[in-house]
Scaffold this motif. Structure first.
Motif, PDB file in Angstrom:
ATOM      1  N   GLU A 180       0.833  -1.209   0.000  1.00 20.76           N
ATOM      2  CA  GLU A 180       0.000   0.000   0.000  1.00 20.76           C
ATOM      3  C   GLU A 180       0.862   1.250   0.000  1.00 20.76           C
ATOM      4  N   LYS A 181       1.905   1.228   0.812  1.00 22.91           N
ATOM      5  CA  LYS A 181       2.767   2.409   0.930  1.00 22.91           C
ATOM      6  C   LYS A 181       3.553   2.653  -0.362  1.00 22.91           C
ATOM      7  N   ALA A 182       3.974   1.575  -1.015  1.00 16.74           N
ATOM      8  CA  ALA A 182       4.730   1.732  -2.260  1.00 16.74           C
ATOM      9  C   ALA A 182       3.862   2.409  -3.324  1.00 16.74           C
ATOM     10  N   LEU A 183       2.578   2.020  -3.408  1.00 16.94           N
ATOM     11  CA  LEU A 183       1.680   2.658  -4.368  1.00 16.94           C
ATOM     12  C   LEU A 183       1.435   4.111  -3.978  1.00 16.94           C
ATOM     13  N   ALA A 184       1.186   4.335  -2.687  1.00 15.14           N
ATOM     14  CA  ALA A 184       0.898   5.696  -2.212  1.00 15.14           C
ATOM     15  C   ALA A 184       2.102   6.610  -2.423  1.00 15.14           C
ATOM     16  N   ASP A 185       3.305   6.139  -2.070  1.00  9.30           N
ATOM     17  CA  ASP A 185       4.524   6.959  -2.244  1.00  9.30           C
ATOM     18  C   ASP A 185       4.748   7.322  -3.711  1.00  9.30           C
ATOM     19  N   ALA A 186       4.409   6.384  -4.600  1.00  9.25           N
ATOM     20  CA  ALA A 186       4.604   6.633  -6.026  1.00  9.25           C
ATOM     21  C   ALA A 186       3.467   7.472  -6.599  1.00  9.25           C
ATOM     22  N   GLY A 187       2.383   7.596  -5.827  1.00  8.55           N
ATOM     23  CA  GLY A 187       1.231   8.373  -6.293  1.00  8.55           C
ATOM     24  C   GLY A 187       0.487   7.683  -7.427  1.00  8.55           C
ATOM     25  N   VAL A 188       0.450   6.335  -7.382  1.00 11.02           N
ATOM     26  CA  VAL A 188      -0.240   5.595  -8.436  1.00 11.02           C
ATOM     27  C   VAL A 188      -1.214   4.590  -7.816  1.00 11.02           C
ATOM     28  N   THR A 189      -2.076   4.042  -8.648  1.00 15.08           N
ATOM     29  CA  THR A 189      -2.951   2.971  -8.179  1.00 15.08           C
ATOM     30  C   THR A 189      -2.555   1.693  -8.922  1.00 15.08           C
ATOM     31  N   LEU A 190      -3.006   0.576  -8.390  1.00 15.52           N
ATOM     32  CA  LEU A 190      -2.645  -0.707  -8.984  1.00 15.52           C
ATOM     33  C   LEU A 190      -3.099  -0.773 -10.448  1.00 15.52           C
ATOM     34  N   SER A 191      -4.187  -0.067 -10.754  1.00 14.08           N
ATOM     35  CA  SER A 191      -4.736  -0.157 -12.121  1.00 14.08           C
ATOM     36  C   SER A 191      -3.797   0.417 -13.174  1.00 14.08           C
ATOM     37  N   SER A 192      -2.804   1.230 -12.763  1.00 14.79           N
ATOM     38  CA  SER A 192      -1.887   1.766 -13.781  1.00 14.79           C
ATOM     39  C   SER A 192      -0.600   0.946 -13.896  1.00 14.79           C
ATOM     40  N   VAL A 193      -0.486  -0.118 -13.087  1.00 16.62           N
ATOM     41  CA  VAL A 193       0.700  -0.980 -13.173  1.00 16.62           C
ATOM     42  C   VAL A 193       0.570  -1.895 -14.391  1.00 16.62           C
ATOM     43  N   GLU A 194       1.636  -1.957 -15.197  1.00 16.15           N
ATOM     44  CA  GLU A 194       1.548  -2.741 -16.438  1.00 16.15           C
ATOM     45  C   GLU A 194       2.410  -3.998 -16.438  1.00 16.15           C
ATOM     46  N   LEU A 195       3.248  -4.138 -15.406  1.00 12.81           N
ATOM     47  CA  LEU A 195       4.099  -5.321 -15.300  1.00 12.81           C
ATOM     48  C   LEU A 195       4.393  -5.554 -13.820  1.00 12.81           C
ATOM     49  N   VAL A 196       4.348  -6.836 -13.410  1.00 12.94           N
ATOM     50  CA  VAL A 196       4.687  -7.162 -12.023  1.00 12.94           C
ATOM     51  C   VAL A 196       5.913  -8.065 -12.032  1.00 12.94           C
ATOM     52  N   ALA A 197       6.897  -7.738 -11.197  1.00  9.26           N
ATOM     53  CA  ALA A 197       8.126  -8.543 -11.101  1.00  9.26           C
ATOM     54  C   ALA A 197       8.346  -8.927  -9.648  1.00  9.26           C
ATOM     55  N   ALA A 198       8.676 -10.193  -9.397  1.00  8.41           N
ATOM     56  CA  ALA A 198       8.967 -10.603  -8.022  1.00  8.41           C
ATOM     57  C   ALA A 198      10.173 -11.532  -8.015  1.00  8.41           C
ATOM     58  N   THR A 199      10.926 -11.500  -6.918  1.00 11.81           N
ATOM     59  CA  THR A 199      12.087 -12.371  -6.768  1.00 11.81           C
ATOM     60  C   THR A 199      11.638 -13.822  -6.635  1.00 11.81           C
ATOM     61  N   ALA A 200      12.240 -14.710  -7.438  1.00 17.67           N
ATOM     62  CA  ALA A 200      11.912 -16.135  -7.353  1.00 17.67           C
ATOM     63  C   ALA A 200      13.078 -16.939  -6.779  1.00 17.67           C
TER      64      ALA A 200
END
Ligand code: KG4
Ligand code: ZN
Length: 348
Positions: free
Chosen positions: A60-80
């Motif tokens: 939540e904080k990462a989205l808020a700090d960036a001033g964006v909502t999840l709906s504008s995210v176009e790619l998700v990356a996570a450590t595997a």
């Protein structure tokens, strides 16, 4: 293009948002150091549970700090991987679920690749530096010491540690001396006021002719020095150490820096290094940064250093490495990526 990155491979829960040019819009890190401090090292089960607890608020904080909502995210990356399986699973599952729910691609990222390319990121919100290949990368962290050559389409391993990683050596030695966890930053601070030439310590290397690193002999030598000085692991105040211990820690740090520099110099003398990217938690070390920068200046080898804030585990580097991977390979290879405790650099 907005990329959401998630990192949960060890003891930092981190979520970040970057844009297509590598601007770090947010990079939130919830450290669990306090939860592990009592044990002097990371406890896997504690880490996995803490990620589960910390991830929602970090997200939540990462989205808020960036001033964006999840709906504008176009790619998700996570450590595997590589990392602790239980810990990795938390971020990997969350990342995959978010991407699925949003209908956007998902990329599984190698944590070491994240460190490797972090040297190009800026912490001040400006675009990342252009990644120019070939370059050599030295990744030094709590779990790894890897020297690689990065070419346009592949990563070629050159040397890695056979036993302890440099950060691990810092942490274990500090712990045995009764210093707070993690040991790296503490020893860094102590060494700054010591004389690193006072105690001769082994700069261990393997004897089979390969350029691999070895740090366990150095650790053992330090334990012997502690025994000789009556240091028994009772709590020590890092700011009130006797002179000879300050010099001992400075010498220990010098031995680690020398081992890394020696190998870098050898590789430069051999195949030549055009530019060197230093990364990983130990890349925050003052003496290592200054020594490699000085070495590079003398030889005309530019040293790429991540800002200190981006050296230890963080999700901005995962988003950045994920974006690079996505642009090169698409998301196909990540479709059924599993969490992996081992994932050597340069392997798919
Ligand atoms: O990259 P990182 O956050 O986690 C791993 O992937 O392992 O690295 C953490 C390691 C710890 O061992 C810590 O003691 C070390 O980085 N570290 C340092 C410094 N800051 C962190 N080591 C030496 N000097 C520092 N200033
Ligand atoms: Zn790391």
């Amino acid at each position: 293009m907005l990329v959401l990155g998630i990192e949960t491979s060890c003891d930092e829960t981190s979520v970040a948002v970057i844009d297509g040019e590598g601007r770090v819009l947010s990079n939130v890190i919830a450290s669990q150091a306090a939860a592990h401090a009592a044990y002097g090292g990371v406890v896997p089960e504690v880490a996995a549970r803490a990620h589960l607890t910390n991830l929602p608020a970090t997200f939540e904080k990462a989205l808020a700090d960036a001033g964006v909502t999840l709906s504008s995210v176009e790619l998700v990356a996570a450590t595997a991987g590589p990392g602790l399986i239980g810990a990795l699973l938390v971020g990997l599952s969350a990342g995959r679920a978010l991407a699925f729910a949003r209908g956007v691609p998902f990329v599984a990222v190698n944590h070491l690749e994240g460190h490797l390319f972090s040297a190009f990121l800026k912490a001040d919100g400006s675009p990342a530096r252009e990644i120019v290949t070939p370059f050599h990368g030295l990744v030094v962290s709590g779990g790894h010491a890897e020297l690689v050559r990065v070419e346009a389409d592949r990563i070629v391993p050159i040397a890695r540690t056979r036993d302890d990683a440099p950060g691990e050596a810092f942490d274990k030695v500090a712990r045995r001396a009764g210093l707070p966890y993690p040991g790296g930053p503490v020893v860094d601070r102590i060494a700054a006021r010591g004389d690193g030439s006072r105690v001769k310590l082994p700069v261990g290397r393997v004897s089979d002719g390969t350029p691999d690193f070895s740090f366990s002999g150095l650790k053992t030598a330090m334990l012997r020095e502690f025994a000789r000085r009556g240091v028994s692991g009772q709590k020590l105040d890092p700011d009130a150490l006797p002179r000879d211990l300050v010099d001992l820690f400075a010498s220990f740090q010098r031995a680690i820096v020398s081992a890394l520099l020696e190998r870098v110099a050898e590789v430069h003398a051999g195949e030549g290094i055009r530019r060197l990217a230093l990364s990983g938690g130990v890349a925050a070390n003052t003496e290592l940064r200054a020594t490699l920068a000085g070495w590079g200046r003398e030889r005309g080898v530019p040293l790429l250093l991540p800002d200190r804030a981006l050296t230890t585990d963080n999700a901005a580097m995962i988003a950045w490495a994920g974006l690079r991977r996505f642009r090169r390979d698409g998301a196909g290879a990540s479709a059924d990526a599993r969490a992996r405790s081992r994932w050597p650099l340069g392997t798919e």
